[in-house]
Motif scaffolding. Structure first.
Motif, PDB file in Angstrom:
ATOM      1  N   TYR A  99       0.711  -1.170   0.260  1.00  0.00           N
ATOM      2  CA  TYR A  99       0.180   0.211   0.143  1.00  0.00           C
ATOM      3  C   TYR A  99       0.848   0.723  -0.085  1.00  0.00           C
ATOM      4  CZ  TYR A  99      -3.418  -3.444   1.508  1.00  0.00           C
ATOM      5  OH  TYR A  99      -4.344  -4.071   1.740  1.00  0.00           O
ATOM      6  N   ARG A 100       0.070   2.166  -0.668  1.00  0.00           N
ATOM      7  CA  ARG A 100       0.597   3.635  -0.914  1.00  0.00           C
ATOM      8  C   ARG A 100       0.537   4.703  -0.198  1.00  0.00           C
ATOM      9  NH1 ARG A 100       1.349   4.489  -5.701  1.00  0.00           N
ATOM     10  NH2 ARG A 100       3.640   4.465  -6.326  1.00  0.00           N
ATOM     11  N   PHE A 101       1.412   5.117   1.260  1.00  0.00           N
ATOM     12  CA  PHE A 101       0.507   6.359   2.114  1.00  0.00           C
ATOM     13  C   PHE A 101      -0.104   7.249   0.863  1.00  0.00           C
ATOM     14  CE2 PHE A 101       0.588   9.815   5.837  1.00  0.00           C
ATOM     15  CZ  PHE A 101       0.041   8.799   6.386  1.00  0.00           C
ATOM     16  N   GLU A 102      -0.836   8.384   1.944  1.00  0.00           N
ATOM     17  CA  GLU A 102      -1.288   9.692   0.640  1.00  0.00           C
ATOM     18  C   GLU A 102      -0.766  10.275   1.377  1.00  0.00           C
ATOM     19  OE1 GLU A 102      -5.012   7.142  -0.551  1.00  0.00           O
ATOM     20  OE2 GLU A 102      -4.552   9.196  -2.326  1.00  0.00           O
ATOM     21  N   TYR A 103      -0.454  12.098   0.681  1.00  0.00           N
ATOM     22  CA  TYR A 103       0.191  13.044   1.722  1.00  0.00           C
ATOM     23  C   TYR A 103      -1.127  13.572   0.784  1.00  0.00           C
ATOM     24  CZ  TYR A 103       3.589  11.343   3.625  1.00  0.00           C
ATOM     25  OH  TYR A 103       4.622  10.376   5.289  1.00  0.00           O
ATOM     26  N   ASP A 104      -1.244  15.374   1.351  1.00  0.00           N
ATOM     27  CA  ASP A 104      -1.974  16.390   1.301  1.00  0.00           C
ATOM     28  C   ASP A 104      -3.374  16.078   0.275  1.00  0.00           C
ATOM     29  OD1 ASP A 104      -1.924  19.367  -0.059  1.00  0.00           O
ATOM     30  OD2 ASP A 104      -1.604  19.231  -1.204  1.00  0.00           O
ATOM     31  N   VAL A 105      -4.221  15.344   1.400  1.00  0.00           N
ATOM     32  CA  VAL A 105      -5.779  14.913   0.845  1.00  0.00           C
ATOM     33  C   VAL A 105      -6.126  15.983   2.104  1.00  0.00           C
ATOM     34  CG1 VAL A 105      -5.058  12.471   1.405  1.00  0.00           C
ATOM     35  CG2 VAL A 105      -5.749  13.990   3.266  1.00  0.00           C
ATOM     36  N   ASN A 106      -7.099  16.421   1.263  1.00  0.00           N
ATOM     37  CA  ASN A 106      -7.950  17.746   1.908  1.00  0.00           C
ATOM     38  C   ASN A 106      -8.919  16.493   3.126  1.00  0.00           C
ATOM     39  OD1 ASN A 106     -10.675  15.860   1.894  1.00  0.00           O
ATOM     40  ND2 ASN A 106     -10.563  16.582  -0.978  1.00  0.00           N
ATOM     41  N   PRO A 107      -9.561  17.594   4.047  1.00  0.00           N
ATOM     42  CA  PRO A 107      -9.856  17.227   4.951  1.00  0.00           C
ATOM     43  C   PRO A 107     -11.273  16.233   5.293  1.00  0.00           C
ATOM     44  CG  PRO A 107      -9.822  19.733   5.268  1.00  0.00           C
ATOM     45  CD  PRO A 107      -9.444  18.756   4.259  1.00  0.00           C
ATOM     46  N   VAL A 108     -12.158  16.454   4.546  1.00  0.00           N
ATOM     47  CA  VAL A 108     -13.289  16.094   4.090  1.00  0.00           C
ATOM     48  C   VAL A 108     -12.464  14.329   3.316  1.00  0.00           C
ATOM     49  CG1 VAL A 108     -15.021  15.052   2.711  1.00  0.00           C
ATOM     50  CG2 VAL A 108     -14.484  17.772   3.149  1.00  0.00           C
ATOM     51  N   PHE A 109     -11.381  14.444   2.945  1.00  0.00           N
ATOM     52  CA  PHE A 109     -10.669  12.329   2.500  1.00  0.00           C
ATOM     53  C   PHE A 109     -10.342  12.014   3.255  1.00  0.00           C
ATOM     54  CE2 PHE A 109      -7.362  10.032   0.963  1.00  0.00           C
ATOM     55  CZ  PHE A 109      -8.775   9.557  -0.361  1.00  0.00           C
ATOM     56  N   PHE A 110      -9.973  12.823   4.423  1.00  0.00           N
ATOM     57  CA  PHE A 110      -9.113  12.584   5.132  1.00  0.00           C
ATOM     58  C   PHE A 110      -9.928  11.915   6.402  1.00  0.00           C
ATOM     59  CE2 PHE A 110      -7.660  13.028  10.035  1.00  0.00           C
ATOM     60  CZ  PHE A 110      -5.943  12.163   9.709  1.00  0.00           C
ATOM     61  N   ILE A 111     -11.067  12.309   7.325  1.00  0.00           N
ATOM     62  CA  ILE A 111     -11.468  11.927   7.559  1.00  0.00           C
ATOM     63  C   ILE A 111     -12.320  10.789   7.017  1.00  0.00           C
ATOM     64  CG2 ILE A 111     -14.255  12.343   9.317  1.00  0.00           C
ATOM     65  CD1 ILE A 111     -12.893  15.730   9.474  1.00  0.00           C
ATOM     66  N   ALA A 112     -13.251  10.886   5.780  1.00  0.00           N
ATOM     67  CA  ALA A 112     -13.810  10.107   5.130  1.00  0.00           C
ATOM     68  C   ALA A 112     -12.297   8.328   5.425  1.00  0.00           C
ATOM     69  CB  ALA A 112     -13.448   9.935   4.305  1.00  0.00           C
ATOM     70  N   LYS A 113     -11.148   8.664   5.596  1.00  0.00           N
ATOM     71  CA  LYS A 113     -10.953   7.369   5.850  1.00  0.00           C
ATOM     72  C   LYS A 113     -10.652   6.710   6.755  1.00  0.00           C
ATOM     73  CE  LYS A 113      -7.799   6.210   2.692  1.00  0.00           C
ATOM     74  NZ  LYS A 113      -7.619   4.938   1.387  1.00  0.00           N
ATOM     75  N   ALA A 114     -11.291   6.526   7.667  1.00  0.00           N
ATOM     76  CA  ALA A 114     -11.729   6.182   8.768  1.00  0.00           C
ATOM     77  C   ALA A 114     -10.471   5.596  10.106  1.00  0.00           C
ATOM     78  CB  ALA A 114     -12.820   5.467   9.630  1.00  0.00           C
ATOM     79  N   ARG A 115      -9.633   4.586   8.793  1.00  0.00           N
ATOM     80  CA  ARG A 115      -8.767   3.925   9.792  1.00  0.00           C
ATOM     81  C   ARG A 115      -7.231   4.869   9.343  1.00  0.00           C
ATOM     82  NH1 ARG A 115      -7.545  -1.732   9.765  1.00  0.00           N
ATOM     83  NH2 ARG A 115      -5.892  -2.154  11.251  1.00  0.00           N
ATOM     84  N   GLY A 116      -6.846   4.985  10.755  1.00  0.00           N
ATOM     85  CA  GLY A 116      -5.183   5.775  10.466  1.00  0.00           C
ATOM     86  C   GLY A 116      -4.420   5.307   9.901  1.00  0.00           C
ATOM     87  N   GLY A 117      -3.435   5.866   9.802  1.00  0.00           N
ATOM     88  CA  GLY A 117      -1.836   5.039   9.117  1.00  0.00           C
ATOM     89  C   GLY A 117      -2.019   4.911   8.011  1.00  0.00           C
ATOM     90  N   THR A 118      -2.977   5.763   7.162  1.00  0.00           N
ATOM     91  CA  THR A 118      -3.211   5.417   5.447  1.00  0.00           C
ATOM     92  C   THR A 118      -2.952   7.138   5.028  1.00  0.00           C
ATOM     93  OG1 THR A 118      -5.414   5.924   6.095  1.00  0.00           O
ATOM     94  CG2 THR A 118      -4.583   3.769   5.972  1.00  0.00           C
ATOM     95  N   CYS A 119      -2.748   8.235   6.144  1.00  0.00           N
ATOM     96  CA  CYS A 119      -2.999   8.958   4.904  1.00  0.00           C
ATOM     97  C   CYS A 119      -2.699  10.809   5.796  1.00  0.00           C
ATOM     98  CB  CYS A 119      -4.280   9.086   3.853  1.00  0.00           C
ATOM     99  SG  CYS A 119      -5.849   9.677   5.279  1.00  0.00           S
ATOM    100  N   THR A 120      -2.430  11.569   5.039  1.00  0.00           N
ATOM    101  CA  THR A 120      -2.294  12.770   6.337  1.00  0.00           C
ATOM    102  C   THR A 120      -2.558  13.931   5.567  1.00  0.00           C
ATOM    103  OG1 THR A 120      -0.460  14.002   7.552  1.00  0.00           O
ATOM    104  CG2 THR A 120       0.053  12.509   5.574  1.00  0.00           C
ATOM    105  N   GLN A 121      -2.191  15.363   5.827  1.00  0.00           N
ATOM    106  CA  GLN A 121      -3.361  16.850   5.567  1.00  0.00           C
ATOM    107  C   GLN A 121      -1.584  17.384   5.215  1.00  0.00           C
ATOM    108  OE1 GLN A 121      -7.095  18.530   7.258  1.00  0.00           O
ATOM    109  NE2 GLN A 121      -6.434  16.523   8.506  1.00  0.00           N
ATOM    110  N   ALA A 122      -0.673  16.547   5.395  1.00  0.00           N
ATOM    111  CA  ALA A 122       0.635  17.153   5.287  1.00  0.00           C
ATOM    112  C   ALA A 122       1.193  17.577   4.191  1.00  0.00           C
ATOM    113  CB  ALA A 122       1.872  16.222   6.660  1.00  0.00           C
ATOM    114  N   VAL A 123       2.339  18.422   3.211  1.00  0.00           N
ATOM    115  CA  VAL A 123       2.670  17.827   2.517  1.00  0.00           C
ATOM    116  C   VAL A 123       3.896  17.414   2.079  1.00  0.00           C
ATOM    117  CG1 VAL A 123       3.100  19.937   0.026  1.00  0.00           C
ATOM    118  CG2 VAL A 123       0.932  20.525   1.635  1.00  0.00           C
TER     119      VAL A 123
END
Length: 258
Positions: A99-123
């Motif tokens: 799996y590839r971790f995702e960066y710079d995601v928007n807040p809605v997408f971040f919250i929708a990805k309820a499982r922690g450790g998959t993405c961040t809003q950081a650039v």
């Protein structure tokens, strides 16, 4: 990649990617930086991956040993046992999916990805910077391993962003630890709401809201954390060695620095 899965193919990997693989029936995930030539640099407990380090490990016994030891000639054990090591992709995955971790995601997408450790809003910084940091830390270490404050996900996020969560609270920069803590915390914080409602659905909804709010606030890229600093790998390791990590002062704009 998308809302439901960050799974990718090996052929799509490029140096600098933050990758991870789920362990023990998806109970937790292990993270690292792909540096090219089929190699992954990752942070473990003294060169061995031995689970989460919490009571959750009791649940892993039935899944067999979660310990990954260097068993192939292409893998490099951690230098002087400091925990950062280089493994071939097969050993890193340990039979799991990629799996590839995702960066710079928007807040809605971040919250929708309820499982922690998959993405961040950081650039994320450029990929070559991630590779440089990973290789530098392979030689110099990433401090002492702590499952909630300084773990494999914290290591990979630092390599990608240069951001570090100072040791001033319960968790580091990783979303997986925030999710572990967020569940019980949500239940505790939602308890007073039982005084105004006895509706089971209402209580469940309030717990979900509190859980999402806690995850969002804990994300290193949300802009809400005041303990985040951007620091070079050289300064990081020198302060780790001197025990002066607390002396780093966070920058007001560091949480979204690129």
């Amino acid at each position: 990649m998308g809302l439901f899965s960050n799974r990718v193919s090996r052929e799509s990997l490029k140096p600098g990617d933050h990758i991870y693989s789920w362990r023990a029936a998806y109970i937790y995930s292990h993270h690292g930086i792909y540096v090219g030539d089929d190699k992954v640099v990752h942070f473990t407990r003294r060169g061995r991956e031995v689970g989460t380090g919490t009571f959750i490990d009791v649940l892993l016994i039935s899944s067999g040993s979660s310990e990954t030891v260097v068993t192939c000639p292409t893998c490099t054990p951690s230098n002087e046992g400091h925990g950062v090591m280089s493994s071939c992709l097969n050993c890193f995955l340990s039979g799991g999916n990629l799996y590839r971790f995702e960066y710079d995601v928007n807040p809605v997408f971040f919250i929708a990805k309820a499982r922690g450790g998959t993405c961040t809003q950081a650039v994320a910084d450029p990929d070559d910077m991630a590779v440089q940091r990973a290789n530098y830390l392979l030689e110099n270490g990433f401090g002492g391993y702590n499952v909630f404050k300084n773990n494999c996900e914290d290591f990979a996020i630092y390599c990608k962003t240069g951001l570090l969560a100072l040791d001033r609270g319960a968790i580091g920069s990783g979303g997986q630890a925030a999710a572990y803590i967020g569940g019980p915390l949500a239940a505790i914080l939602s308890t007073p709401l039982r005084l105004v409602t006895t509706n089971v659905c209402g209580m469940a909804a309030s717990a979900v809201v509190m859980y999402c709010a806690n995850r969002y606030a804990a994300d290193i890229g949300s802009g809400m954390r005041k303990d985040v600093v951007k620091v070079s790998a050289e300064e990081l390791t020198s302060r780790f060695s001197a025990g002066l990590l607390q002396a780093i002062e966070p920058s007001p704009s560091s949480s979204k620095a690129s």
